[in-house]
Structure formats: structure tokens, C-alpha cells
Design a protein around this motif. Structure first.
Motif, PDB file in Angstrom:
ATOM      1  N   GLY A  29     -34.610 -43.881 -29.396  1.00  0.00           N
ATOM      2  CA  GLY A  29     -35.504 -45.024 -29.325  1.00  0.00           C
ATOM      3  C   GLY A  29     -36.486 -44.983 -28.174  1.00  0.00           C
ATOM      4  N   THR A  30     -36.475 -43.943 -27.366  1.00  0.00           N
ATOM      5  CA  THR A  30     -37.435 -43.809 -26.277  1.00  0.00           C
ATOM      6  C   THR A  30     -38.385 -42.666 -26.595  1.00  0.00           C
ATOM      7  OG1 THR A  30     -36.111 -42.220 -25.019  1.00  0.00           O
ATOM      8  CG2 THR A  30     -35.681 -44.568 -24.615  1.00  0.00           C
ATOM      9  N   TRP A  31     -39.422 -42.526 -25.792  1.00  0.00           N
ATOM     10  CA  TRP A  31     -40.348 -41.415 -26.019  1.00  0.00           C
ATOM     11  C   TRP A  31     -39.638 -40.082 -25.803  1.00  0.00           C
ATOM     12  CZ3 TRP A  31     -41.302 -38.076 -22.020  1.00  0.00           C
ATOM     13  CH2 TRP A  31     -41.032 -38.540 -20.736  1.00  0.00           C
ATOM     14  N   ARG A  32     -38.646 -40.046 -24.917  1.00  0.00           N
ATOM     15  CA  ARG A  32     -37.869 -38.827 -24.713  1.00  0.00           C
ATOM     16  C   ARG A  32     -37.086 -38.499 -25.989  1.00  0.00           C
ATOM     17  NH1 ARG A  32     -35.766 -40.149 -19.718  1.00  0.00           N
ATOM     18  NH2 ARG A  32     -37.366 -39.216 -18.479  1.00  0.00           N
ATOM     19  N   GLY A  33     -36.548 -39.531 -26.600  1.00  0.00           N
ATOM     20  CA  GLY A  33     -35.844 -39.338 -27.859  1.00  0.00           C
ATOM     21  C   GLY A  33     -36.767 -38.859 -28.969  1.00  0.00           C
ATOM     22  N   TYR A  34     -38.006 -39.333 -28.952  1.00  0.00           N
ATOM     23  CA  TYR A  34     -38.977 -38.892 -29.957  1.00  0.00           C
ATOM     24  C   TYR A  34     -39.171 -37.379 -29.884  1.00  0.00           C
ATOM     25  CZ  TYR A  34     -43.384 -38.100 -32.338  1.00  0.00           C
ATOM     26  OH  TYR A  34     -44.349 -37.614 -33.157  1.00  0.00           O
ATOM     27  N   PHE A  35     -39.359 -36.863 -28.680  1.00  0.00           N
ATOM     28  CA  PHE A  35     -39.590 -35.438 -28.531  1.00  0.00           C
ATOM     29  C   PHE A  35     -38.337 -34.621 -28.819  1.00  0.00           C
ATOM     30  CE2 PHE A  35     -43.223 -36.923 -25.959  1.00  0.00           C
ATOM     31  CZ  PHE A  35     -44.227 -36.247 -26.636  1.00  0.00           C
ATOM     32  N   LEU A  36     -37.178 -35.238 -28.803  1.00  0.00           N
ATOM     33  CA  LEU A  36     -35.928 -34.536 -29.097  1.00  0.00           C
ATOM     34  C   LEU A  36     -35.341 -34.982 -30.432  1.00  0.00           C
ATOM     35  CD1 LEU A  36     -34.334 -34.542 -25.554  1.00  0.00           C
ATOM     36  CD2 LEU A  36     -35.430 -32.641 -26.744  1.00  0.00           C
ATOM     37  N   ALA A  37     -36.188 -35.387 -31.363  1.00  0.00           N
ATOM     38  CA  ALA A  37     -35.786 -35.737 -32.734  1.00  0.00           C
ATOM     39  C   ALA A  37     -34.745 -36.851 -32.758  1.00  0.00           C
ATOM     40  CB  ALA A  37     -35.295 -34.508 -33.487  1.00  0.00           C
ATOM     41  N   GLN A  38     -34.919 -37.860 -31.927  1.00  0.00           N
ATOM     42  CA  GLN A  38     -34.034 -39.031 -31.876  1.00  0.00           C
ATOM     43  C   GLN A  38     -32.577 -38.656 -31.685  1.00  0.00           C
ATOM     44  OE1 GLN A  38     -35.306 -41.934 -31.492  1.00  0.00           O
ATOM     45  NE2 GLN A  38     -37.379 -41.309 -31.965  1.00  0.00           N
ATOM     46  N   VAL A  83     -52.549 -33.017 -20.893  1.00  0.00           N
ATOM     47  CA  VAL A  83     -51.728 -33.900 -20.072  1.00  0.00           C
ATOM     48  C   VAL A  83     -52.157 -35.356 -20.282  1.00  0.00           C
ATOM     49  CG1 VAL A  83     -51.203 -34.569 -17.684  1.00  0.00           C
ATOM     50  CG2 VAL A  83     -51.134 -32.159 -18.356  1.00  0.00           C
ATOM     51  N   PHE A  84     -53.453 -35.599 -20.353  1.00  0.00           N
ATOM     52  CA  PHE A  84     -53.960 -36.946 -20.592  1.00  0.00           C
ATOM     53  C   PHE A  84     -53.467 -37.476 -21.945  1.00  0.00           C
ATOM     54  CE2 PHE A  84     -57.243 -39.659 -22.498  1.00  0.00           C
ATOM     55  CZ  PHE A  84     -57.197 -40.726 -21.621  1.00  0.00           C
ATOM     56  N   GLY A  85     -53.555 -36.641 -22.986  1.00  0.00           N
ATOM     57  CA  GLY A  85     -53.112 -37.053 -24.314  1.00  0.00           C
ATOM     58  C   GLY A  85     -51.619 -37.333 -24.370  1.00  0.00           C
ATOM     59  N   THR A  86     -50.833 -36.499 -23.706  1.00  0.00           N
ATOM     60  CA  THR A  86     -49.394 -36.721 -23.666  1.00  0.00           C
ATOM     61  C   THR A  86     -49.071 -38.018 -22.921  1.00  0.00           C
ATOM     62  OG1 THR A  86     -49.003 -34.344 -23.727  1.00  0.00           O
ATOM     63  CG2 THR A  86     -47.178 -35.726 -22.988  1.00  0.00           C
ATOM     64  N   GLY A  87     -49.761 -38.253 -21.811  1.00  0.00           N
ATOM     65  CA  GLY A  87     -49.570 -39.500 -21.068  1.00  0.00           C
ATOM     66  C   GLY A  87     -49.953 -40.714 -21.898  1.00  0.00           C
ATOM     67  N   LEU A  88     -51.043 -40.607 -22.636  1.00  0.00           N
ATOM     68  CA  LEU A  88     -51.470 -41.702 -23.502  1.00  0.00           C
ATOM     69  C   LEU A  88     -50.434 -41.973 -24.587  1.00  0.00           C
ATOM     70  CD1 LEU A  88     -53.773 -43.685 -24.216  1.00  0.00           C
ATOM     71  CD2 LEU A  88     -54.705 -41.884 -25.686  1.00  0.00           C
ATOM     72  N   PHE A  89     -49.869 -40.907 -25.153  1.00  0.00           N
ATOM     73  CA  PHE A  89     -48.826 -41.073 -26.161  1.00  0.00           C
ATOM     74  C   PHE A  89     -47.609 -41.784 -25.577  1.00  0.00           C
ATOM     75  CE2 PHE A  89     -44.927 -39.606 -28.154  1.00  0.00           C
ATOM     76  CZ  PHE A  89     -45.144 -40.031 -29.455  1.00  0.00           C
TER      77      PHE A  89
END
Length: 129
Positions: A29-38, A83-89
Motif C-alpha cells: 500500500g505504499t510507493w515502496r510496495g508499488y515498486f516491489l509488486a505489493q 529523478v524528478f519524474g520518480t520524485g513526482l510519482f
């Protein structure tokens, strides 16, 4: 070619970091979870993603080093915008979370939000480019 102490440290730290991320820091449920397939990635999956990302980073670094030498510092604007795009995401993730819970990609979110399949294809094209 011989390995130095730092090479061996990286060789041993990467699998340990993959295990820690895969088993302890799932954080669904966090952005970290998003990058690690929940949290659905096991240790091997995290390690594979980690190695793949590092190979991609290394390739981009080498290409940008060559282009920076040939064309000047403007070539290094690419990682700045990445880096800007990742931060915005990460900043917008709270609003995107309902879509990611459904399993939609960012391109599908754009297509669904604006009711435009052509926008979805256009965004996919620019991701590839």
C-alpha cells in the motif's frame, strides 16, 4: 580482471539486501510496495529486479558518459529528469493508489481517467521512446 574488496562486498551485500527487502520491507500500500509488486515478490524476484535495475543503470551510465563527452553536459539532464519524474510519482502516489490496488499501469490509469484509449497508447509510446 581481478575483484577488489568492494566488488566482493557488493557481491555479498546484494543478496542480503534482496532478502531483507523481500521479506521484511514489503510495506503493501505504499510507493515502496508499488515498486516491489505489493509484497508479492519473493527473495529471488526482488534480487532479479535489483540485478536488472542495476544492469539498466550501468548501461545508461555508460551511454551517458559517452554522450556527455561527445555532446557536453546537456546529456546529463536525462538522469535529472528521471529523478524528478520518480520524485513526482512518489509525491502523487496517494492519489494513484486506488488504481494500483486494482493492478492498473500508469498508462491504463491515464486512459481510464480521461476516457481515451489513444492517450493510453500515446503514453505507452513515450515510455518506450
Amino acid at each position: 580482471m581481478s575483484f577488489k574488496a568492494l566488488d566482493w562486498a557488493i557481491f555479498f551485500i546484494v543478496p542480503i539486501a534482496a532478502w531483507i527487502i523481500g521479506n521484511i520491507w514489503r510495506q503493501r500500500g505504499t510507493w515502496r510496495g508499488y515498486f516491489l509488486a505489493q509484497g508479492k515478490l519473493n527473495t529471488r524476484g526482488v534480487a532479479a529486479a535489483y540485478f536488472g535495475a542495476n544492469l539498466t543503470f550501468t548501461t545508461i551510465f555508460l551511454v551517458l558518459s559517452e554522450e556527455g563527452y561527445r555532446r557536453g553536459y546537456w546529456a546529463f539532464s536525462i538522469p535529472v529528469f528521471w529523478v524528478f519524474g520518480t520524485g513526482l510519482f512518489v509525491w502523487c502516489y496517494g492519489r494513484l493508489r486506488p488504481f494500483t490496488v486494482q493492478g492498473l499501469t500508469l498508462h491504463q490509469v491515464l486512459g481510464d481517467t480521461f476516457k481515451s484509449p489513444s492517450l493510453q497508447r500515446w503514453a505507452s509510446l513515450w515510455t518506450i521512446v
